[in-house]
Scaffold this motif. Sequence first.
Motif, PDB file in Angstrom:
ATOM      1  N   GLY A   1       0.917  -1.204   0.121  1.00 23.20           N
ATOM      2  CA  GLY A   1       0.082   0.103  -0.163  1.00 23.20           C
ATOM      3  C   GLY A   1       0.995   1.202   0.049  1.00 23.20           C
ATOM      4  N   GLU A   2       1.976   1.121   0.732  1.00 24.84           N
ATOM      5  CA  GLU A   2       2.826   2.364   0.664  1.00 24.84           C
ATOM      6  C   GLU A   2       3.505   2.641  -0.736  1.00 24.84           C
ATOM      7  N   VAL A   3       4.067   1.507  -1.308  1.00 21.65           N
ATOM      8  CA  VAL A   3       4.551   1.599  -2.506  1.00 21.65           C
ATOM      9  C   VAL A   3       3.210   2.171  -3.772  1.00 21.65           C
ATOM     10  N   LEU A   4       1.987   1.875  -3.457  1.00 21.40           N
ATOM     11  CA  LEU A   4       1.031   2.273  -4.510  1.00 21.40           C
ATOM     12  C   LEU A   4       0.653   3.680  -4.019  1.00 21.40           C
ATOM     13  N   ASP A   5       0.773   4.010  -2.828  1.00 18.24           N
ATOM     14  CA  ASP A   5       0.584   5.781  -2.498  1.00 18.24           C
ATOM     15  C   ASP A   5       1.682   6.425  -2.946  1.00 18.24           C
ATOM     16  N   LYS A   6       3.052   5.775  -3.148  1.00 19.29           N
ATOM     17  CA  LYS A   6       4.177   6.440  -3.633  1.00 19.29           C
ATOM     18  C   LYS A   6       4.328   6.688  -4.990  1.00 19.29           C
ATOM     19  N   LEU A   7       3.627   5.673  -5.765  1.00 20.96           N
ATOM     20  CA  LEU A   7       3.344   5.840  -7.170  1.00 20.96           C
ATOM     21  C   LEU A   7       2.636   6.863  -7.524  1.00 20.96           C
ATOM     22  N   LYS A   8       1.370   6.979  -6.903  1.00 13.83           N
ATOM     23  CA  LYS A   8       0.366   7.740  -7.235  1.00 13.83           C
ATOM     24  C   LYS A   8       0.634   9.259  -6.869  1.00 13.83           C
ATOM     25  N   ALA A   9       1.548   9.428  -5.751  1.00 17.84           N
ATOM     26  CA  ALA A   9       2.266  10.692  -5.610  1.00 17.84           C
ATOM     27  C   ALA A   9       3.425  11.158  -6.765  1.00 17.84           C
ATOM     28  N   GLU A  10       3.678  10.204  -7.079  1.00 22.44           N
ATOM     29  CA  GLU A  10       5.056  10.590  -8.265  1.00 22.44           C
ATOM     30  C   GLU A  10       4.696  10.655  -9.462  1.00 22.44           C
ATOM     31  N   GLY A  11       3.419  10.533  -9.812  1.00 22.73           N
ATOM     32  CA  GLY A  11       2.746  10.519 -10.987  1.00 22.73           C
ATOM     33  C   GLY A  11       3.097   9.173 -11.814  1.00 22.73           C
TER      34      GLY A  11
ATOM     35  N   ILE B   1       6.495  -3.958 -14.205  1.00 22.16           N
ATOM     36  CA  ILE B   1       7.851  -3.799 -13.653  1.00 22.16           C
ATOM     37  C   ILE B   1       8.806  -3.572 -14.821  1.00 22.16           C
ATOM     38  N   GLU B   2       9.385  -2.504 -14.984  1.00 28.80           N
ATOM     39  CA  GLU B   2      10.279  -1.961 -16.041  1.00 28.80           C
ATOM     40  C   GLU B   2      11.696  -2.148 -15.762  1.00 28.80           C
ATOM     41  N   LYS B   3      12.535  -2.190 -16.737  1.00 29.50           N
ATOM     42  CA  LYS B   3      14.066  -2.202 -16.279  1.00 29.50           C
ATOM     43  C   LYS B   3      14.461  -1.097 -15.456  1.00 29.50           C
ATOM     44  N   GLU B   4      13.908   0.048 -15.731  1.00 31.70           N
ATOM     45  CA  GLU B   4      14.218   1.314 -14.625  1.00 31.70           C
ATOM     46  C   GLU B   4      13.632   1.673 -13.432  1.00 31.70           C
ATOM     47  N   GLY B   5      12.395   0.718 -13.364  1.00 33.55           N
ATOM     48  CA  GLY B   5      11.554   0.865 -12.364  1.00 33.55           C
ATOM     49  C   GLY B   5      10.347   0.440 -12.398  1.00 33.55           C
ATOM     50  N   ILE B   6       9.350   0.932 -11.629  1.00 34.83           N
ATOM     51  CA  ILE B   6       7.915   0.155 -11.466  1.00 34.83           C
ATOM     52  C   ILE B   6       7.053   1.556 -11.947  1.00 34.83           C
ATOM     53  N   ARG B   7       5.847   1.079 -12.843  1.00 35.54           N
ATOM     54  CA  ARG B   7       5.002   1.999 -13.373  1.00 35.54           C
ATOM     55  C   ARG B   7       3.458   1.436 -12.919  1.00 35.54           C
TER      56      ARG B   7
END
Length: 277
Positions: A219-229, A269-275
């Motif tokens: 959930g924290e990762v998901l929230d961070k993704l939303k906050a980071e666009g 999951i991409e080479k440079e990160g997660i989307r």
Amino acid sequence: MIQIGRYNDLPVVRQLPRGLQLDGGRAGEILLPKQYLTGDEQVGDVMTVFIYRDSEDRLIATTEQPKVQVGEFAYLNVVDETKHGCFLDWGLPKDLFVPFSEQRQALKKGKQALVRVYLDDSNRIAASAKIDSFLLDIDDANVYKKGDEVTIVSAAKSDLGLKVIVNGTHWGLIYESDLFEPLKRGDKRKAYIKRVRDDHKLEISLRPLGFAKVEGLAGEVLDKLKAEGGFIALSDKSSPEAIKRVFKCSKNAFKQAIGTLYKQQLIKIEKEGIRLL
């Protein structure tokens, strides 16, 4: 019956020029000074107040919030020394007294001390730096079980990690490898029983255990993704240091978290990160 050194809900029985008289039951009427009033109070209202003793040893009520109550632990500043002991700033006009007999070593003005607040034999509020005398040995492994949620107070560094006070009654230990976020001495927060050892010592985790741990971090990762666009430059190939810096967790826990999100088709999951999908 009122609880000295704690919050009480007391009815207003009289209004006086100097404040309100509250019904303290067998303790009699207790003054709530006018500086704590809004002007809207009426006889019959129930006020939530903290009860302590003023400089003349009279019971007094306040709506101010002390940093600690009787029965609790806190890390407080030493503001004065006398031949009988020292005084701590606990957020009220009258400072908190620590007798010499309750100091492990002499506490000095300008320093800080981890103390437990208690009522002495005369029902006066005092503090003790002799923490061990208030903590119990666990002689029954059934007192706690793995995964139990507890409240901890950070106490002191040790060779293995951080000693903490568990539920105000027992010692516990957070291993250095499990310290995924900084904790200052005196910090209070929720934690979890990681293990009750055969010698009945408690090992503590800052995160829930098992699947709940993965869910919470996911959930924290998901929230961070939303906050980071929708994109974070971290993946299962990132260094443990980079992951710990952002999410205060181990690489293994992070991999489990993004694995959960991937199975739910929430991320790519991409080479440079997660989307985010």
